[in-house]
Design a protein around this motif. Sequence first.
Motif, mmCIF file in Angstrom:
data_model
loop_
_atom_site.group_PDB
_atom_site.id
_atom_site.type_symbol
_atom_site.label_atom_id
_atom_site.label_comp_id
_atom_site.label_asym_id
_atom_site.label_seq_id
_atom_site.Cartn_x
_atom_site.Cartn_y
_atom_site.Cartn_z
ATOM 1 N N TYR A 126 0.969 -1.064 -0.195
ATOM 2 C CA TYR A 126 -0.087 -0.092 -0.276
ATOM 3 C C TYR A 126 0.783 1.365 0.177
ATOM 4 O O TYR A 126 0.727 2.060 0.093
ATOM 5 C CB TYR A 126 -1.283 -0.008 1.136
ATOM 6 C CG TYR A 126 -1.254 -1.177 1.284
ATOM 7 C CD1 TYR A 126 -1.305 -2.224 2.170
ATOM 8 C CD2 TYR A 126 -2.603 -1.262 0.674
ATOM 9 C CE1 TYR A 126 -1.894 -2.942 2.118
ATOM 10 C CE2 TYR A 126 -2.999 -2.180 1.125
ATOM 11 C CZ TYR A 126 -3.303 -3.610 1.579
ATOM 12 O OH TYR A 126 -4.136 -5.018 1.453
ATOM 13 N N TYR A 127 2.018 1.317 -0.362
ATOM 14 C CA TYR A 127 2.902 2.248 -0.265
ATOM 15 C C TYR A 127 4.054 2.154 -1.211
ATOM 16 O O TYR A 127 3.458 1.530 -1.952
ATOM 17 C CB TYR A 127 3.691 2.027 0.998
ATOM 18 C CG TYR A 127 3.361 1.103 2.229
ATOM 19 C CD1 TYR A 127 3.479 0.250 2.763
ATOM 20 C CD2 TYR A 127 2.106 2.433 3.079
ATOM 21 C CE1 TYR A 127 2.767 -0.313 4.073
ATOM 22 C CE2 TYR A 127 1.844 2.338 4.446
ATOM 23 C CZ TYR A 127 1.797 0.969 4.942
ATOM 24 O OH TYR A 127 0.635 0.986 6.037
ATOM 25 N N THR A 128 4.451 3.745 -1.095
ATOM 26 C CA THR A 128 5.597 3.623 -2.270
ATOM 27 C C THR A 128 6.709 3.840 -1.853
ATOM 28 O O THR A 128 7.125 4.009 -0.314
ATOM 29 C CB THR A 128 5.760 5.622 -2.312
ATOM 30 O OG1 THR A 128 4.145 5.919 -2.609
ATOM 31 C CG2 THR A 128 7.145 6.041 -2.730
ATOM 32 N N ILE A 129 7.682 3.032 -2.343
ATOM 33 C CA ILE A 129 9.418 2.917 -1.603
ATOM 34 C C ILE A 129 10.019 3.487 -2.952
ATOM 35 O O ILE A 129 10.093 3.251 -4.121
ATOM 36 C CB ILE A 129 9.093 0.747 -1.951
ATOM 37 C CG1 ILE A 129 8.146 0.300 -0.838
ATOM 38 C CG2 ILE A 129 10.699 0.310 -1.428
ATOM 39 C CD1 ILE A 129 6.842 -0.028 -1.545
ATOM 40 N N GLY A 165 17.570 10.473 -4.249
ATOM 41 C CA GLY A 165 17.063 10.122 -4.139
ATOM 42 C C GLY A 165 17.105 8.812 -5.538
ATOM 43 O O GLY A 165 18.395 10.313 -7.014
ATOM 44 N N VAL A 166 17.033 7.780 -5.445
ATOM 45 C CA VAL A 166 17.754 6.949 -7.270
ATOM 46 C C VAL A 166 16.758 6.837 -7.941
ATOM 47 O O VAL A 166 16.162 7.828 -9.192
ATOM 48 C CB VAL A 166 18.570 6.224 -6.467
ATOM 49 C CG1 VAL A 166 18.775 5.709 -7.641
ATOM 50 C CG2 VAL A 166 19.580 6.629 -5.522
ATOM 51 N N SER A 167 15.313 5.657 -7.388
ATOM 52 C CA SER A 167 14.590 5.996 -7.832
ATOM 53 C C SER A 167 12.671 5.484 -7.162
ATOM 54 O O SER A 167 13.138 5.761 -5.637
ATOM 55 C CB SER A 167 14.041 4.413 -8.570
ATOM 56 O OG SER A 167 13.865 3.932 -9.484
ATOM 57 N N CYS A 168 11.339 5.328 -7.682
ATOM 58 C CA CYS A 168 10.645 5.230 -6.472
ATOM 59 C C CYS A 168 9.659 4.340 -7.152
ATOM 60 O O CYS A 168 9.146 4.532 -8.367
ATOM 61 C CB CYS A 168 10.583 6.121 -5.574
ATOM 62 S SG CYS A 168 9.764 7.665 -6.009
ATOM 63 N N ILE A 169 8.675 3.431 -6.442
ATOM 64 C CA ILE A 169 7.727 2.649 -7.200
ATOM 65 C C ILE A 169 6.554 2.747 -6.577
ATOM 66 O O ILE A 169 6.253 2.586 -4.723
ATOM 67 C CB ILE A 169 8.594 0.889 -7.154
ATOM 68 C CG1 ILE A 169 6.795 0.331 -7.981
ATOM 69 C CG2 ILE A 169 8.696 0.873 -6.488
ATOM 70 C CD1 ILE A 169 7.248 -0.253 -9.105
ATOM 71 N N THR A 179 6.744 4.368 -11.337
ATOM 72 C CA THR A 179 8.054 4.294 -11.176
ATOM 73 C C THR A 179 8.670 6.009 -11.333
ATOM 74 O O THR A 179 8.299 6.604 -12.290
ATOM 75 C CB THR A 179 9.007 3.684 -11.369
ATOM 76 O OG1 THR A 179 8.658 3.728 -13.325
ATOM 77 C CG2 THR A 179 8.952 2.352 -11.586
ATOM 78 N N TYR A 180 9.099 6.182 -10.818
ATOM 79 C CA TYR A 180 10.334 7.630 -11.083
ATOM 80 C C TYR A 180 11.779 8.179 -10.622
ATOM 81 O O TYR A 180 11.980 6.625 -10.088
ATOM 82 C CB TYR A 180 9.863 8.878 -10.527
ATOM 83 C CG TYR A 180 10.301 9.747 -10.002
ATOM 84 C CD1 TYR A 180 10.952 10.353 -9.410
ATOM 85 C CD2 TYR A 180 8.932 11.079 -10.866
ATOM 86 C CE1 TYR A 180 11.207 11.353 -9.242
ATOM 87 C CE2 TYR A 180 9.939 11.810 -11.277
ATOM 88 C CZ TYR A 180 11.260 12.609 -10.556
ATOM 89 O OH TYR A 180 11.791 14.079 -10.782
ATOM 90 N N TYR A 181 12.307 8.490 -11.861
ATOM 91 C CA TYR A 181 13.871 7.946 -11.603
ATOM 92 C C TYR A 181 14.750 8.790 -11.861
ATOM 93 O O TYR A 181 14.086 10.401 -12.149
ATOM 94 C CB TYR A 181 14.223 6.932 -13.134
ATOM 95 C CG TYR A 181 13.843 5.773 -13.216
ATOM 96 C CD1 TYR A 181 12.372 5.124 -13.478
ATOM 97 C CD2 TYR A 181 14.448 5.269 -12.655
ATOM 98 C CE1 TYR A 181 12.376 4.190 -14.372
ATOM 99 C CE2 TYR A 181 14.222 3.865 -12.294
ATOM 100 C CZ TYR A 181 12.493 2.760 -12.594
ATOM 101 O OH TYR A 181 12.498 1.596 -12.550
#
Length: 123
Positions: free
Chosen positions: A30-33, A46-50, A57-59
């Motif tokens: 249920y979260y963004t990692i 910050g490198v990346s998240c999903i 996703t974001y990079y």
Amino acid sequence: VQLPAFGGGLVQPGGSLRLSCAAYGFSLDYYTIGWFRQAPGKEREGVSCIRSSDHTTYYADSVKGRFTISRDNAKNTVYLQMNSLKPEDTAVYYCAVGTRGLVRLWPELYDYWGQGTLVTVSS
């Protein structure tokens, strides 16, 4: 809540590594990692998240096209596949969990932070 990161090590420039972040004590569903890194003498980056709900996703620009973030729901684990590694990728990498649902790498969005794993890119 525990978020240990695994998979770091020494790799030559141009090589690859896959990092994993396993959650213990709660579900990542249920979260963004996010994956972050900190090199010696430098600020955290910050490198990346999903986002778990839709796998958005974001990079960071510095890793775009070289790193891929993914998750395995059954294993409650998030991965960071790192290809074409450069010496400037050398850092301690760690994951974090954000509960606000946003897909960005602002540290203030993340509530739980894990233990890191060292990645060294050197010939």
